[in-house]
Design a protein around this motif. Structure first.
Motif, mmCIF file in Angstrom:
data_model
loop_
_atom_site.group_PDB
_atom_site.id
_atom_site.type_symbol
_atom_site.label_atom_id
_atom_site.label_comp_id
_atom_site.label_asym_id
_atom_site.label_seq_id
_atom_site.Cartn_x
_atom_site.Cartn_y
_atom_site.Cartn_z
ATOM 1 N N CYS A 252 0.907 -8.330 0.851
ATOM 2 C CA CYS A 252 -0.094 -7.435 0.261
ATOM 3 C C CYS A 252 -1.496 -7.823 0.736
ATOM 4 C CB CYS A 252 -0.017 -7.516 -1.264
ATOM 5 S SG CYS A 252 -1.174 -6.438 -2.140
ATOM 6 N N ARG B 94 -7.218 -8.781 -2.270
ATOM 7 C CA ARG B 94 -8.007 -7.886 -3.129
ATOM 8 C C ARG B 94 -8.998 -8.682 -3.974
ATOM 9 N NH1 ARG B 94 -8.142 -2.666 -1.633
ATOM 10 N NH2 ARG B 94 -6.126 -1.610 -1.704
ATOM 11 N N PRO C 121 0.809 -1.226 0.000
ATOM 12 C CA PRO C 121 0.000 0.000 0.000
ATOM 13 C C PRO C 121 0.843 1.277 0.000
ATOM 14 C CG PRO C 121 -0.919 -1.593 1.540
ATOM 15 C CD PRO C 121 0.415 -2.133 1.107
ATOM 16 N N ALA D 25 2.264 1.714 -3.522
ATOM 17 C CA ALA D 25 1.215 2.118 -4.457
ATOM 18 C C ALA D 25 0.827 3.579 -4.262
ATOM 19 C CB ALA D 25 -0.006 1.216 -4.293
ATOM 20 N N GLU E 100 -2.828 -2.205 -7.989
ATOM 21 C CA GLU E 100 -3.082 -1.348 -6.828
ATOM 22 C C GLU E 100 -3.138 0.120 -7.230
ATOM 23 O OE1 GLU E 100 -3.562 -2.024 -3.505
ATOM 24 O OE2 GLU E 100 -3.726 -4.153 -3.993
#
Length: 270
Positions: free
Chosen positions: A188, A191, A80, A83, A111
């Motif tokens: 990560c 998602r 995150p 990104a 991302e």
């Protein structure tokens, strides 16, 4: 517009200057292709790609901290955070953009695409190469292994030359970068429920030990508008053996009217 060019002595770096490299500026290009390197990779991997696609497409390569000219900077080990930083930098890139990422770079591109769409800037497309779809995420624990095990994994993927792997001094610098990148990708956040509005093109190698054909096809789970898939012969770095075909695929995906380049139009990475 040119991103990542040389700064005058003493000038404070802008966010875009730190994160983005334009090796072959093409200010009249109809689209800019943001390219995300693989784990351990750097912006220079896309140097030949920039030469091959200009002037119809301007390649803007991402440079992660902790390597090459950013060697002294803190490595980022959280997806995150990576990104968000790249999303901020891309704000300096004008006009339509498309995203291309290989391996770790594909997940990072996803991302960033998600953040761009949330901000009202939908990419032309996302091209995901050699990576399991986010819905197939799993932590393989590679970042927790010792150096010998990391070296064994690099040999398995065949993306690093034997001479480099045998150079103890180079490996002393390189292995911490690999470990940090593996930590970022393996930790990560899931998602599985995220869909993009932009089309997704997924490509993979039929003998890739890291991303099976089924896992690459699963990028369809994240495509809201359109999806296509193509398999190539080869392992994790299959794109190095199919550069010309993949460059044509990129041209077709980001701007159908872009014609093949001249003598330089057959190189992808390097």
């Amino acid at each position: 517009m040119s991103i990542g060019t040389e700064r005058s002595a003493g000038a404070a770096p802008r966010t875009a200057d730190l994160w983005l490299r334009t090796f072959r500026p093409a200010p009249q290009a109809a689209v800019r292709l943001i390219c995300f390197p693989h784990a351990g990779g750097s912006a220079s991997y896309y140097l030949a790609t920039a030469r091959a696609l200009a002037p119809g497409i301007e390649v803007v390569a991402v440079q992660y901290p902790g390597r090459q000219d950013r060697l002294a900077e803190r490595r980022i080990e959280a997806m995150p955070e990576l990104a968000e930083a790249i999303f901020d930098a891309i704000g300096a890139v004008s006009g339509p953009i498309a995203l291309f990422g290989h391996s770790m770079g594909a997940t990072l591109a996803f991302e960033v695409a998600h953040r761009l769409e949330a901000a009202g800037r939908t990419p032309v497309c996302l091209i995901a190469s050699g990576r399991r779809a986010p819905s197939r995420h799993r932590d393989t624990g590679l970042h927790l292994l010792d150096d010998d095990a990391l070296l064994a994994d690099l040999r398995r993927l065949s993306g690093t030359g034997a001479g480099i792997l045998a150079d103890a001094e180079l490996m002393r610098l390189y292995l911490p970068v690999i470990r940090s990148d593996y930590r970022a990708i393996e930790t990560c956040p899931p998602r599985a429920d995220v869909k993009l509005r932009c089309p997704i093109v997924a490509i993979g190698g039929d003998r890739d030990p890291q991303a099976s054909i089924d896992d690459v096809r699963a990028w369809a789970d994240h495509a809201g508008e359109g999806f296509s898939f193509r398999a190539f012969s080869g392992g994790h770095f299959f794109l190095d053996d199919h550069a010309s075909a993949i460059l044509d695929l990129i041209r077709a995906a980001v701007r159908p009217s872009v014609r093949p380049a001249g003598p330089e139009g057959s190189a992808l990475g390097g």
